[in-house]
Scaffold this active site. Structure first.
Site, PDB file in Angstrom:
ATOM      1  N   THR A 137      12.716  -7.296 -10.324  1.00  0.00           N
ATOM      2  CA  THR A 137      12.338  -8.701 -10.494  1.00  0.00           C
ATOM      3  C   THR A 137      11.075  -8.995  -9.701  1.00  0.00           C
ATOM      4  OG1 THR A 137      14.641  -9.299 -10.820  1.00  0.00           O
ATOM      5  CG2 THR A 137      13.157 -11.079 -10.140  1.00  0.00           C
ATOM      6  N   HIS A 197      -1.502  -7.875   2.586  1.00  0.00           N
ATOM      7  CA  HIS A 197      -1.471  -8.375   3.971  1.00  0.00           C
ATOM      8  C   HIS A 197      -2.676  -7.950   4.810  1.00  0.00           C
ATOM      9  CE1 HIS A 197      -0.027  -4.847   6.435  1.00  0.00           C
ATOM     10  NE2 HIS A 197       0.381  -4.421   5.275  1.00  0.00           N
ATOM     11  N   GLY A 243       0.801  -1.220   0.000  1.00  0.00           N
ATOM     12  CA  GLY A 243       0.000   0.000   0.000  1.00  0.00           C
ATOM     13  C   GLY A 243       0.832   1.269   0.000  1.00  0.00           C
ATOM     14  N   THR A 244       1.903   1.269   0.743  1.00  0.00           N
ATOM     15  CA  THR A 244       2.742   2.473   0.817  1.00  0.00           C
ATOM     16  C   THR A 244       3.299   2.805  -0.564  1.00  0.00           C
ATOM     17  OG1 THR A 244       3.314   2.018   3.113  1.00  0.00           O
ATOM     18  CG2 THR A 244       4.807   3.462   1.890  1.00  0.00           C
ATOM     19  N   GLN A 298      -7.738  -0.589   3.020  1.00  0.00           N
ATOM     20  CA  GLN A 298      -8.607  -1.114   4.080  1.00  0.00           C
ATOM     21  C   GLN A 298      -9.909  -1.701   3.537  1.00  0.00           C
ATOM     22  OE1 GLN A 298      -8.093  -1.462   7.418  1.00  0.00           O
ATOM     23  NE2 GLN A 298      -6.031  -0.610   7.325  1.00  0.00           N
ATOM     24  N   ASN A 333      -8.412   3.773   7.928  1.00  0.00           N
ATOM     25  CA  ASN A 333      -7.844   2.716   8.759  1.00  0.00           C
ATOM     26  C   ASN A 333      -8.091   2.922  10.254  1.00  0.00           C
ATOM     27  OD1 ASN A 333      -6.079   4.828   7.755  1.00  0.00           O
ATOM     28  ND2 ASN A 333      -4.499   4.003   9.088  1.00  0.00           N
ATOM     29  N   CYS A 366       3.751   6.778  20.320  1.00  0.00           N
ATOM     30  CA  CYS A 366       4.703   7.364  21.246  1.00  0.00           C
ATOM     31  C   CYS A 366       5.948   7.776  20.478  1.00  0.00           C
ATOM     32  CB  CYS A 366       5.062   6.338  22.314  1.00  0.00           C
ATOM     33  SG  CYS A 366       5.871   7.063  23.713  1.00  0.00           S
ATOM     34  N   SER A 390      -3.169  -3.569  -0.726  1.00  0.00           N
ATOM     35  CA  SER A 390      -2.075  -4.299  -0.099  1.00  0.00           C
ATOM     36  C   SER A 390      -2.561  -5.682   0.332  1.00  0.00           C
ATOM     37  CB  SER A 390      -1.607  -3.502   1.122  1.00  0.00           C
ATOM     38  OG  SER A 390      -0.559  -4.165   1.767  1.00  0.00           O
TER      39      SER A 390
HETATM   40  C1  LIG Z   1      -5.207   3.055   4.554  1.00  0.00           C
HETATM   41  C2  LIG Z   1      -3.830   2.495   4.421  1.00  0.00           C
HETATM   42  N1  LIG Z   1      -3.057   2.886   3.396  1.00  0.00           N
HETATM   43  C3  LIG Z   1      -1.814   2.404   3.228  1.00  0.00           C
HETATM   44  C4  LIG Z   1      -1.274   1.490   4.102  1.00  0.00           C
HETATM   45  C5  LIG Z   1       0.115   0.984   3.876  1.00  0.00           C
HETATM   46  O1  LIG Z   1       0.096  -0.315   3.361  1.00  0.00           O
HETATM   47  P1  LIG Z   1       1.382  -1.264   3.465  1.00  0.00           P
HETATM   48  O2  LIG Z   1       1.432  -1.738   4.881  1.00  0.00           O
HETATM   49  O3  LIG Z   1       1.117  -2.387   2.515  1.00  0.00           O
HETATM   50  O4  LIG Z   1       2.562  -0.463   3.072  1.00  0.00           O
HETATM   51  C6  LIG Z   1      -2.041   1.065   5.198  1.00  0.00           C
HETATM   52  C7  LIG Z   1      -1.466   0.111   6.175  1.00  0.00           C
HETATM   53  O5  LIG Z   1      -1.504   0.314   7.363  1.00  0.00           O
HETATM   54  C8  LIG Z   1      -3.351   1.570   5.357  1.00  0.00           C
HETATM   55  O6  LIG Z   1      -4.125   1.205   6.381  1.00  0.00           O
END
Ligand SMILES: Cc1ncc(COP(=O)(O)O)c(C=O)c1O
Length: 387
Positions: free
Chosen positions: A238, A202, A71-72, A180, A151, A326, A200
């Site tokens: 790759t 996971h 996702g990032t 999400q 999230n 924190c 994403s």
């Molecule tokens: C709304 C949202 N965007 C992006 C991400 C980032 O995804 P990833 O953990 O696959 O980098 C998250 C993960 O916490 C998320 O909740």
């Protein structure tokens, strides 16, 4: 002590069916998909099949799916890739104040590159009002990026309406972070109407470190990862064959089980919400009461710090989360809760419980039995002035 896992918005356990699908590509089928011999070509076929599955899941063409590391990367790629490639058309982008950091930090990055960023405020439930978006759109707006579901508070944004307003008043591309929402609620791209969507694996019982960005044909997007000609020259590197196969299996399972999961998750979520609001005085639901993810329950609990509550829960074997983090010894409330309009002290008392398909009624019973005592104890031990 067995663990009760109630943090499925953070990550999810790998589905055994997903692991089974991945195993060959972690062992004997280790080929590089770019190699010409049989081993490589079998890896290529596995990726092609996975791409078809993911494309079917979102209702797009296979060539519109770009595999990423999660996702990032998808958020960074969409946001910065659109900005860089389309700066000749305009230097204004729009997002919201409650996006994930992957989007918010990307917004800061394009700001440093000379773009102007409008961050739309949300209402008390975390909803972006299409009318507020309409007022922010300008002739030089090239991108609108609003998440499908949040999230921290579970609110589902009115993406179709937001896209409609965008189309009516501009030529801007529309990106949504569906990390999400994917696998939890319908995410067909044609129905949402978006140009780009990131996800994403996971978060839906797939492996970590893999995801995809859906990019509709004709969208002008600058690659972020430079190197070989992978992913039709849009994302070099790759391919993570096992991860991609796992991602496709995870979306396949999510699609197959969506209805049954929705019933199960919603029931457990609603028990949690009703039980907590009933048993804990001065607890409040955050996010939208109805337009929210089926597995997501989030609260503000007056007079306690979310972090302290997490430690207490952990001692009882319950894994949950709080939006606050924190940093350098001082508690920082979540930007999402603050954006809803709560004062700092109140925002520190945030608690998120996100259920998964493996949770049972007994898990919910345990939380409803233990949590009220923990809150009462913490309020006595370390009272935070009620705002
Ligand atoms: C709304 C949202 N965007 C992006 C991400 C980032 O995804 P990833 O953990 O696959 O980098 C998250 C993960 O916490 C998320 O909740």
């Amino acid at each position: 002590m067995s663990m009760v896992y109630l943090d499925h918005s953070a990550t999810t356990p790998l589905d055994p069916e997903v692991l089974q699908a991945m195993m060959p590509y972690l062992t004997e089928e280790f080929g590089n998909a770019s190699s010409v011999y049989g081993l490589g070509q079998r890896a290529r076929q596995a990726i092609d099949q996975a791409r078809d599955e993911v494309a079917g899941f979102y209702g797009v063409a296979a060539k519109e799916v770009i595999f990423t590391s999660g996702g990032t990367e998808g958020d960074n790629f969409a946001f910065q890739g659109i900005a860089r490639r389309n700066r000749d058309r305009g230097r204004h982008v729009i997002t919201s104040t409650i996006e994930h950091d992957a989007v918010l930090r990307s917004a800061e990055a394009v700001e440093r590159d000379g773009f102007e960023v409008t961050r739309l405020a949300v209402d008390r439930f975390g909803v972006v009002d299409p009318e507020i978006l309409r007022k922010a759109l300008r002739p030089d707006t090239i991108l609108v990026s609003i998440m499908h579901a949040n999230n921290e508070i579970g609110t589902i944004e009115p993406i179709r309406e937001l896209v409609a307003v965008t189309r009516e008043h501009s030529d801007a591309y529309f990106h949504t972070d569906a990390v999400q929402s994917t696998g939890k609620i319908p995410t067909m791209v044609d129905e949402l109407g978006v140009d780009l969507l990131s996800m994403s694996a996971h978060k839906l019982h797939g492996p970590k470190g893999v995801g995809c960005l859906v990019v509709r044909s004709g969208v002008r997007l600058e690659p972020q990862m430079l190197g070989g000609g992978h992913e039709r020259n849009r994302r070099a590197g790759t391919e993570n064959v096992a991860g991609i196969v796992g991602l496709a299996r995870a979306v396949g399972i999510a699609r197959r089980d969506l209805d049954a999961n929705t019933v199960h998750l919603t029931r457990l979520r609603d028990r949690l919400i009703a039980g907590i609001l009933d048993r804990i005085p001065h607890a409040e639901l955050t996010g939208h009461p109805v337009q929210r993810l089926p597995h997501h329950a989030s609260f503000l609990i007056e007079g306690v710090e979310g972090e302290s509550l997490l430690l207490q829960l952990d001692m009882e074997g319950i894994a949950a989360s709080s939006g606050s983090a924190c940093t350098s010894g001082s508690l920082e409330p979540s930007h999402v809760i603050l954006a809803l309009g709560y004062p700092r002290e109140r925002a520190l008392g945030s608690l998120r419980l996100s259920v998964g398909k493996g949770n049972t009624d007994a898990d919910i019973d345990l939380v409803l039995e233990r949590l009220p005592h923990m809150v009462a104890r913490l309020r006595l031990m370390a009272p935070i002035s009620a705002a």
